[in-house]
Scaffold this motif. Structure first.
Motif, PDB file in Angstrom:
ATOM      1  N   PHE A 191       0.951  -1.268   0.040  1.00 62.13           N
ATOM      2  CA  PHE A 191       0.197   0.050  -0.043  1.00 62.13           C
ATOM      3  C   PHE A 191       0.901   1.214  -0.159  1.00 62.13           C
ATOM      4  N   LEU A 192       1.931   1.254   0.904  1.00 64.77           N
ATOM      5  CA  LEU A 192       2.665   2.426   1.056  1.00 64.77           C
ATOM      6  C   LEU A 192       3.696   2.658  -0.286  1.00 64.77           C
ATOM      7  N   ALA A 193       4.150   1.410  -0.862  1.00 63.96           N
ATOM      8  CA  ALA A 193       4.690   1.493  -2.183  1.00 63.96           C
ATOM      9  C   ALA A 193       4.134   2.107  -3.275  1.00 63.96           C
ATOM     10  N   SER A 194       2.656   1.814  -3.159  1.00 65.11           N
ATOM     11  CA  SER A 194       1.896   2.591  -4.346  1.00 65.11           C
ATOM     12  C   SER A 194       1.663   4.066  -4.166  1.00 65.11           C
ATOM     13  N   HIS A 195       1.985   4.446  -2.890  1.00 66.69           N
ATOM     14  CA  HIS A 195       2.048   5.800  -2.643  1.00 66.69           C
ATOM     15  C   HIS A 195       3.224   6.732  -2.900  1.00 66.69           C
ATOM     16  N   GLY A 196       4.185   5.861  -3.592  1.00 65.69           N
ATOM     17  CA  GLY A 196       5.461   6.620  -3.989  1.00 65.69           C
ATOM     18  C   GLY A 196       6.461   6.725  -2.770  1.00 65.69           C
ATOM     19  N   VAL A 197       6.616   6.084  -1.732  1.00 65.13           N
ATOM     20  CA  VAL A 197       7.534   6.212  -0.889  1.00 65.13           C
ATOM     21  C   VAL A 197       8.781   5.947  -1.448  1.00 65.13           C
ATOM     22  N   ASP A 198      10.095   6.324  -0.760  1.00 69.91           N
ATOM     23  CA  ASP A 198      11.469   6.148  -1.416  1.00 69.91           C
ATOM     24  C   ASP A 198      11.547   4.435  -1.008  1.00 69.91           C
ATOM     25  N   GLU A 199      11.496   3.976   0.184  1.00 71.73           N
ATOM     26  CA  GLU A 199      11.703   2.713   0.764  1.00 71.73           C
ATOM     27  C   GLU A 199      10.893   2.389   1.961  1.00 71.73           C
ATOM     28  N   VAL A 200      10.773   0.935   1.777  1.00 71.71           N
ATOM     29  CA  VAL A 200       9.695   0.573   2.857  1.00 71.71           C
ATOM     30  C   VAL A 200      10.302  -0.707   3.914  1.00 71.71           C
ATOM     31  N   ILE A 201      10.088  -0.666   5.178  1.00 73.85           N
ATOM     32  CA  ILE A 201      10.429  -1.277   6.030  1.00 73.85           C
ATOM     33  C   ILE A 201       9.389  -2.393   6.803  1.00 73.85           C
ATOM     34  N   ASN A 202       9.432  -3.435   6.778  1.00 76.22           N
ATOM     35  CA  ASN A 202       8.664  -4.244   7.581  1.00 76.22           C
ATOM     36  C   ASN A 202       9.294  -4.404   9.006  1.00 76.22           C
ATOM     37  N   TYR A 203       8.914  -3.801   9.838  1.00 74.87           N
ATOM     38  CA  TYR A 203       9.410  -4.039  11.320  1.00 74.87           C
ATOM     39  C   TYR A 203       9.217  -5.317  12.236  1.00 74.87           C
ATOM     40  N   ARG A 204       8.175  -5.903  11.446  1.00 78.05           N
ATOM     41  CA  ARG A 204       7.912  -7.288  12.315  1.00 78.05           C
ATOM     42  C   ARG A 204       8.697  -8.401  11.762  1.00 78.05           C
ATOM     43  N   THR A 205       9.425  -8.233  10.495  1.00 79.20           N
ATOM     44  CA  THR A 205      10.106  -9.353   9.739  1.00 79.20           C
ATOM     45  C   THR A 205      11.599  -8.761   9.726  1.00 79.20           C
ATOM     46  N   THR A 206      11.973  -7.688   9.914  1.00 79.69           N
ATOM     47  CA  THR A 206      13.359  -7.021  10.047  1.00 79.69           C
ATOM     48  C   THR A 206      13.396  -5.995  11.023  1.00 79.69           C
ATOM     49  N   GLY A 207      14.653  -6.253  11.535  1.00 78.76           N
ATOM     50  CA  GLY A 207      15.030  -5.315  12.777  1.00 78.76           C
ATOM     51  C   GLY A 207      15.098  -3.828  12.226  1.00 78.76           C
ATOM     52  N   LEU A 208      14.327  -2.825  12.654  1.00 87.01           N
ATOM     53  CA  LEU A 208      14.288  -1.359  12.119  1.00 87.01           C
ATOM     54  C   LEU A 208      15.582  -0.968  12.332  1.00 87.01           C
ATOM     55  N   ARG A 209      16.340  -1.025  13.185  1.00 82.76           N
ATOM     56  CA  ARG A 209      17.616  -0.488  13.196  1.00 82.76           C
ATOM     57  C   ARG A 209      18.703  -0.839  12.072  1.00 82.76           C
ATOM     58  N   ASP A 210      18.773  -2.137  11.798  1.00 80.65           N
ATOM     59  CA  ASP A 210      19.270  -2.992  10.807  1.00 80.65           C
ATOM     60  C   ASP A 210      19.010  -2.499   9.325  1.00 80.65           C
ATOM     61  N   ALA A 211      17.478  -2.442   9.293  1.00 78.18           N
ATOM     62  CA  ALA A 211      17.068  -2.059   8.098  1.00 78.18           C
ATOM     63  C   ALA A 211      17.486  -0.504   7.734  1.00 78.18           C
ATOM     64  N   VAL A 212      17.338   0.413   8.867  1.00 79.57           N
ATOM     65  CA  VAL A 212      17.699   1.792   8.567  1.00 79.57           C
ATOM     66  C   VAL A 212      19.260   2.022   8.312  1.00 79.57           C
ATOM     67  N   ARG A 213      19.975   1.217   9.025  1.00 75.03           N
ATOM     68  CA  ARG A 213      21.545   1.282   8.859  1.00 75.03           C
ATOM     69  C   ARG A 213      21.840   0.983   7.183  1.00 75.03           C
ATOM     70  N   LYS A 214      21.260  -0.430   6.809  1.00 76.86           N
ATOM     71  CA  LYS A 214      21.355  -0.593   5.457  1.00 76.86           C
ATOM     72  C   LYS A 214      21.049   0.641   4.375  1.00 76.86           C
ATOM     73  N   LEU A 215      19.909   1.009   4.667  1.00 76.46           N
ATOM     74  CA  LEU A 215      19.358   2.099   3.565  1.00 76.46           C
ATOM     75  C   LEU A 215      19.863   3.357   3.715  1.00 76.46           C
ATOM     76  N   THR A 216      20.791   3.757   4.673  1.00 72.61           N
ATOM     77  CA  THR A 216      21.476   5.042   5.042  1.00 72.61           C
ATOM     78  C   THR A 216      22.795   4.672   4.718  1.00 72.61           C
ATOM     79  N   ALA A 217      23.611   3.735   4.392  1.00 76.31           N
ATOM     80  CA  ALA A 217      24.794   3.423   4.474  1.00 76.31           C
ATOM     81  C   ALA A 217      25.492   3.689   5.873  1.00 76.31           C
ATOM     82  N   GLY A 218      24.650   3.287   6.931  1.00 73.63           N
ATOM     83  CA  GLY A 218      25.148   3.283   8.195  1.00 73.63           C
ATOM     84  C   GLY A 218      24.993   4.999   8.957  1.00 73.63           C
ATOM     85  N   ARG A 219      24.740   5.794   8.161  1.00 77.59           N
ATOM     86  CA  ARG A 219      24.330   7.102   8.633  1.00 77.59           C
ATOM     87  C   ARG A 219      23.337   7.267   9.468  1.00 77.59           C
ATOM     88  N   GLY A 220      22.103   6.795   9.424  1.00 73.56           N
ATOM     89  CA  GLY A 220      21.083   7.405  10.016  1.00 73.56           C
ATOM     90  C   GLY A 220      19.995   8.105   9.344  1.00 73.56           C
TER      91      GLY A 220
END
Length: 352
Positions: A191-220
């Motif tokens: 649903f969110l992807a259909s509304h044009g967000v740049d990246e999506v994260i499922n925080y029930r299947t992926t650790g939020l912190r790890d996903a953000v680090r990956k998507l921001t090259a570790g910068r946050g």
């Protein structure tokens, strides 16, 4: 004759009543005294009412504000002005409007302060207008005044598929930010992807912190918009870069988190509260300026509420239960209308 005379002197309206705190199923359809506008107010004949998480918390007695019982929930409405109080400015009877009311929206009529009422934009339907002023006002205040979000910054929105979250997603994009949208199911991510967000994260299947680090090259991220609280807040507080801003918007998880302040010290970021109702009272000129910006974005087709489902007034409890079940994508709206209708599914009792 005595009853008819009393009703003529003390007119009543149909309303959803919270007589005691409890689950949504404890709400009743009944009658309440007709409100009348005083100085600086108008009365709105309600067509539709937007439902938000604070409505659920108010009914349960868990919100920071606790109105006296009984009260009528419902904090966003659309409808038609039918009576104008003194000093109401340019607003006139017969105008189609939308308003943030905090309370009283789940009724045939509601009184609102002029500063909280806007003429309905032609680009919004009645239901969309009822889903607009509170959530978009909150998101705009959060991102503009509180976060001072800049073009090119990265915004992480938690609970992004909900009404307030989706408003923050749309506004973040309109303000030129890179938007990371976090939600708890694959359906919500699609649903969110259909509304044009740049990246999506499922925080029930992926650790939020790890996903953000990956998507921001570790910068946050520069800004976190958090209407959820709980454990998700704890994870998000570790995803922010130097000079970032952590926006405390609400606690849809039901848990108010405890914050380790050493994180703010070590990363030089700010924890910023967002309270839209207080902002409207304390800074009315800035709130009005935000409303003009939001209207321009609506007129340009850049922001618009997404309606998950419209319920009839008799099913107001079911509308609130949708929020409780975390099944909503977009906004839930209750269609109120102004015509007298009988045959309610629950007993009708008068508060008048």
């Amino acid at each position: 004759m005595a009853v008819k005379l009393e009703q003529a002197v003390n007119p009543v309206m149909r309303a959803v009543l919270c007589r005691h705190h409890g689950p949504p199923q404890s709400l009743e359809i009944g009658t309440a005294a007709m409100p009348h506008p005083t100085a600086g107010q108008v009365r709105i004949r309600v067509d539709a009412c937007g439902i938000n998480f604070p409505d659920l918390l108010l009914v349960e007695g868990k919100y920071q504000d606790k109105p006296s019982l009984p009260f009528i929930p419902g904090g966003e409405v659309s409808g038609v002005i039918d009576e104008v109080g003194p000093d109401a400015g340019p607003l006139q009877a017969g105008e189609q409007v939308m308003a943030a009311t905090m309370l009283g929206g789940l009724a045939q009529y509601v009184v609102a302060a002029v500063k909280d009422v806007e003429v309905r934009p032609p680009g919004l339907t009645t239901e969309e207008a009822a889903a607009f002023p509170g959530v978009y006002g909150t998101a705009c205040h959060a991102l503009v005044q509180r976060a001072q979000l800049k073009p090119g910054e990265t915004l992480l929105v938690l609970g992004a598929a909900g009404g307030t979250g989706l408003a923050a997603v749309q506004l973040g994009r309109a303000l030129g930010a890179r938007v990371l949208a976090a939600a708890g199911s694959d359906d919500k991510l699609a649903f969110l992807a259909s509304h044009g967000v740049d990246e999506v994260i499922n925080y029930r299947t992926t650790g939020l912190r790890d996903a953000v680090r990956k998507l921001t090259a570790g910068r946050g991220v520069d800004v976190v918009f958090d209407p959820v609280g709980g454990a998700l807040f704890d994870e998000a507080s570790r995803c922010i870069k130097w000079n970032g801003r952590l926006l405390v918007v609400g606690f849809a998880s039901g848990t108010i988190p405890r914050f380790p302040v050493n994180l703010a010290l070590l990363k030089g970021y700010a924890v910023v509260g967002v309270y839209y109702g207080r902002f409207r009272d304390e800074q009315p000129a800035e709130a009005a300026a935000n409303a003009r910006v939001l209207r321009a974005l609506v007129d340009a087709g850049r922001i618009k509420p997404v309606i998950h489902r419209v319920f009839p007034m008799e099913e107001s409890a079911a509308a609130l239960t949708c929020l409780q079940d975390r099944s909503v994508m977009g906004k839930v709206v209750v269609r109120v209308g102004h015509a007298e209708r009988g045959g309610a599914t629950v007993a009708e009792r008068s508060t008048a």
